[in-house]
Design an enzyme around this catalytic site. Structure first.
Site, PDB file in Angstrom:
ATOM      1  N   HIS A 307      62.402  15.081  54.182  1.00 55.96           N
ATOM      2  CA  HIS A 307      61.256  14.949  53.298  1.00 55.96           C
ATOM      3  C   HIS A 307      60.977  16.290  52.660  1.00 55.96           C
ATOM      4  CE1 HIS A 307      57.246  13.992  51.826  1.00 55.96           C
ATOM      5  NE2 HIS A 307      57.627  12.727  51.922  1.00 55.96           N
ATOM      6  N   ASP A 364      60.210   5.681  55.298  1.00 50.91           N
ATOM      7  CA  ASP A 364      61.063   4.580  54.866  1.00 50.91           C
ATOM      8  C   ASP A 364      62.134   4.206  55.870  1.00 50.91           C
ATOM      9  OD1 ASP A 364      59.823   3.929  52.533  1.00 50.91           O
ATOM     10  OD2 ASP A 364      60.751   5.591  51.464  1.00 50.91           O
TER      11      ASP A 364
HETATM   12  N1  ACO Z   1      71.043  13.511  55.102  1.00 51.69           N
HETATM   13  C1  ACO Z   1      71.856  14.586  55.223  1.00 51.69           C
HETATM   14  N2  ACO Z   1      71.539  15.818  54.788  1.00 51.69           N
HETATM   15  C2  ACO Z   1      70.341  15.970  54.209  1.00 51.69           C
HETATM   16  C3  ACO Z   1      69.439  14.903  54.064  1.00 51.69           C
HETATM   17  C4  ACO Z   1      69.820  13.643  54.554  1.00 51.69           C
HETATM   18  N3  ACO Z   1      69.017  12.592  54.435  1.00 51.69           N
HETATM   19  N4  ACO Z   1      68.321  15.340  53.446  1.00 51.69           N
HETATM   20  C5  ACO Z   1      68.499  16.635  53.206  1.00 51.69           C
HETATM   21  N5  ACO Z   1      69.725  17.036  53.679  1.00 51.69           N
HETATM   22  C6  ACO Z   1      70.256  18.410  53.694  1.00 51.69           C
HETATM   23  C7  ACO Z   1      70.696  18.854  52.301  1.00 51.69           C
HETATM   24  O1  ACO Z   1      72.051  18.567  52.069  1.00 51.69           O
HETATM   25  C8  ACO Z   1      70.404  20.332  52.367  1.00 51.69           C
HETATM   26  O2  ACO Z   1      71.414  20.949  53.114  1.00 51.69           O
HETATM   27  P1  ACO Z   1      71.868  22.482  52.795  1.00 51.69           P
HETATM   28  O3  ACO Z   1      70.652  23.308  53.066  1.00 51.69           O
HETATM   29  O4  ACO Z   1      73.008  22.737  53.707  1.00 51.69           O
HETATM   30  O5  ACO Z   1      72.256  22.493  51.345  1.00 51.69           O
HETATM   31  C9  ACO Z   1      69.117  20.430  53.190  1.00 51.69           C
HETATM   32  O6  ACO Z   1      69.171  19.271  54.041  1.00 51.69           O
HETATM   33  C10 ACO Z   1      67.849  20.411  52.367  1.00 51.69           C
HETATM   34  O7  ACO Z   1      67.900  19.267  51.514  1.00 51.69           O
HETATM   35  P2  ACO Z   1      67.263  19.204  50.064  1.00 51.69           P
HETATM   36  O8  ACO Z   1      67.917  18.107  49.303  1.00 51.69           O
HETATM   37  O9  ACO Z   1      67.288  20.576  49.448  1.00 51.69           O
HETATM   38  O10 ACO Z   1      65.764  18.846  50.428  1.00 51.69           O
HETATM   39  P3  ACO Z   1      64.699  18.278  49.437  1.00 51.69           P
HETATM   40  O11 ACO Z   1      63.379  18.655  49.975  1.00 51.69           O
HETATM   41  O12 ACO Z   1      65.014  18.659  48.019  1.00 51.69           O
HETATM   42  O13 ACO Z   1      64.928  16.671  49.512  1.00 51.69           O
HETATM   43  C11 ACO Z   1      64.784  14.428  50.161  1.00 51.69           C
HETATM   44  C12 ACO Z   1      64.130  15.808  50.218  1.00 51.69           C
HETATM   45  C13 ACO Z   1      65.069  14.038  48.684  1.00 51.69           C
HETATM   46  C14 ACO Z   1      63.823  13.391  50.738  1.00 51.69           C
HETATM   47  C15 ACO Z   1      66.111  14.455  50.964  1.00 51.69           C
HETATM   48  O14 ACO Z   1      65.843  14.803  52.314  1.00 51.69           O
HETATM   49  C16 ACO Z   1      66.870  13.137  50.886  1.00 51.69           C
HETATM   50  O15 ACO Z   1      67.656  12.934  49.951  1.00 51.69           O
HETATM   51  N6  ACO Z   1      66.651  12.211  51.877  1.00 51.69           N
HETATM   52  C17 ACO Z   1      67.266  10.905  51.853  1.00 51.69           C
HETATM   53  C18 ACO Z   1      66.511   9.988  50.904  1.00 51.69           C
HETATM   54  C19 ACO Z   1      65.173   9.556  51.461  1.00 51.69           C
HETATM   55  O16 ACO Z   1      65.036   9.148  52.609  1.00 51.69           O
HETATM   56  N7  ACO Z   1      64.151   9.615  50.581  1.00 51.69           N
HETATM   57  C20 ACO Z   1      62.773   9.173  50.928  1.00 51.69           C
HETATM   58  C21 ACO Z   1      61.824  10.307  50.885  1.00 51.69           C
HETATM   59  S1  ACO Z   1      60.253   9.804  51.478  1.00 51.69           S
HETATM   60  C22 ACO Z   1      59.589   8.965  50.231  1.00 51.69           C
HETATM   61  O17 ACO Z   1      59.828   9.157  49.075  1.00 51.69           O
HETATM   62  C23 ACO Z   1      58.599   7.992  50.596  1.00 51.69           C
END
Ligand code: ACO
Length: 429
Positions: A307, A364
């Site tokens: 998140h 979610d």
């Molecule tokens: N699975 C694997 N790796 C992940 C995940 C995941 N679900 N989420 C983040 N990471 C990793 C990224 O690859 C990144 O790794 P790095 O530092 O080695 O490059 C690190 O964790 C940080 O991730 P970001 O994408 O920079 O984090 P951000 O805050 O931008 O994204 C997000 C948050 C979009 C929710 C992300 O965690 C994601 O894509 N999750 C899966 C989709 C999801 O569940 N979305 C629902 C969000 S809640 C809602 O809207 C109600």
């Protein structure tokens, strides 16, 4: 740090003193508004990870501590003691309603839940298998054409009426979209049912036999709606506010919010979680899914994990996790996907990759399992989210309309295109 009043920033040989806003709760915010004028520099903040876009009194989140409050009330208390409709009132108006205030609000929402009959004709224009989010986006936007005589949003009563209409009609529209997709005849909302049961009735009633509404299902859905009702300046709410900043009507703003919510990185994640769990299929495949999510070349992420704001745990996920077991038990459902979900959660939570990046299950991760248990089809999951979030979106729109500092949202950019060059005639290229 907490009583910081101003900071000095040096840029381009100039030092500028910038005021600092102190919120009621949360971190101080440096006001960079005069930076470009005084230094000639803009700021760059990819994905707005460090930038507040407005002042708001609606929802507070402390991502490190796993805190979520609507109008100061902890989400845990609202989840236990309130109802979605009362929460919608709270978000819109700032305080919990008295008995009379709630009775009037409920009456108004109930009265406005029916749709103009032309909506049923409009929905016929969509392909038989259109995605319900695509239909919802169009149908909500079309509300502006039904109420175009009431577009004086300087009038607080017209603003309130638009908010009531949206909260009341979005569930009816959602059910209409679902029924169009599966070829069922339209069902009209029943005024003798409360908000969530009325929605379940418009979704599932068939002319051939009366629907037995399950109180467990209604209670679970009401809880999910409370948890999804608002989440401060998330992508869809920021979209609603950006569109609202131009003076666009609230139906257009909320339709834009629906569009933003649809993406799998946001509200579309609940649908993506269920698809992912189905693809994993059994607990035996969980570890390989975790390994794949860690491999950046795979392009695969664990849906329902991570998140932008919560870097400890998502308090909504904690509440939903408990509810998931209760619902499955009470409805007598033994869903193997829940075993996959549990195993996945366990494997990820003890994996260094997820621990170091503070990736926890979000709201979610579990909501899809509950929706499935309630008989809600996968493609309707994000629509469920949209019904609940409409209360939040419209509360932010209302707040924005009352904000004397509201100005059109207009971010800047770091230009990366060609430097100036001369036009070349087509035969010389
Ligand atoms: N699975 C694997 N790796 C992940 C995940 C995941 N679900 N989420 C983040 N990471 C990793 C990224 O690859 C990144 O790794 P790095 O530092 O080695 O490059 C690190 O964790 C940080 O991730 P970001 O994408 O920079 O984090 P951000 O805050 O931008 O994204 C997000 C948050 C979009 C929710 C992300 O965690 C994601 O894509 N999750 C899966 C989709 C999801 O569940 N979305 C629902 C969000 S809640 C809602 O809207 C109600």
């Amino acid at each position: 740090m907490s009583d910081l009043k101003e900071v000095s920033l040096s840029a381009a040989d100039k030092t500028v003193v910038l005021p600092v806003h102190q919120p009621v709760l949360g971190q101080p915010c440096i006001d960079i508004g005069k930076l470009p004028k005084e230094t000639g520099c803009f700021t760059f903040d990819n994905g707005f990870t460090a930038t507040a876009s407005c002042k708001s009194a609606i929802t507070y989140i402390d991502g490190d501590e796993g805190v979520l409050m609507y109008r100061g009330y902890p989400i845990e208390q609202l989840a236990e003691k309130s109802s979605f409709l009362e929460v919608a009132y709270l978000l819109m108006n700032g305080d919990l309603p008295s008995k009379d205030e709630f009775a009037k609000f409920e009456h108004d929402v109930t009265k406005h839940s029916m749709l103009n009959e032309r909506f049923t004709q409009f929905v016929q224009g969509f392909r038989y298998d259109a995605h319900p989010m695509a239909m919802l986006m169009g149908m909500v936007g079309s509300m502006a054409s039904f109420y175009h005589n009431d577009h004086d949003y300087a009038d607080p009563e017209q603003r309130r009426l638009a908010a009531i209409r949206l909260i009341a009609k979005v569930p009816t529209i959602a059910a209409l979209c679902y029924r169009h997709r599966i070829g069922w005849p339209n069902v009209y909302p029943k005024n003798n049912l409360e908000y969530v049961s009325r929605f379940l009735h418009t979704m599932f009633e068939v002319p051939s036999e009366p629907l037995q509404l399950s109180p467990v299902a209604a209670k679970a859905l009401d809880l999910l709606f409370i948890l999804h009702a608002d989440h401060e300046q998330n992508a869809s709410t920021s979209t609603v506010r950006l569109v609202g900043s131009t003076g666009a009507n609230p139906y257009a703003c909320v339709s834009a919010g629906v569009a933003a919510l649809w993406g799998p990185a946001h509200g579309g994640a609940n649908e993506a979680v269920l698809k992912m769990l189905e693809e994993i299929g059994s607990t035996a495949n969980v570890q390989s899914a975790v390994d794949k999510a860690k491999d950046k070349n795979s392009g695969f992420r664990l849906m329902g994990f991570g998140h932008r704001v919560y870097k400890n745990f998502d308090p909504r996920a904690t509440i939903i996790r408990e509810m998931t077991y209760k619902v499955l038990n009470e409805l007598g459902i033994n869903d193997p996907l829940l075993d996959v979900a549990m195993k996945l959660e366990e494997a990820a939570l003890k994996d260094d990759y997820f621990v170091q990046r503070k990736l926890y299950p979000n709201v979610d991760f579990y909501s899809g399992i509950i929706y499935k248990a309630l008989g809600i089809p996968t493609e309707m999951f994000t629509v469920m989210f949209a019904i609940a979030r409409t209360a939040g979106w419209i509360s932010h729109w209302l707040e924005q309309q009352n904000d004397p500092d509201n100005k059109i949202g207009r971010p800047r950019q770091v230009y990366t295109g060609s430097a100036s060059r001369d036009y070349v005639a087509i035969d010389k290229r």
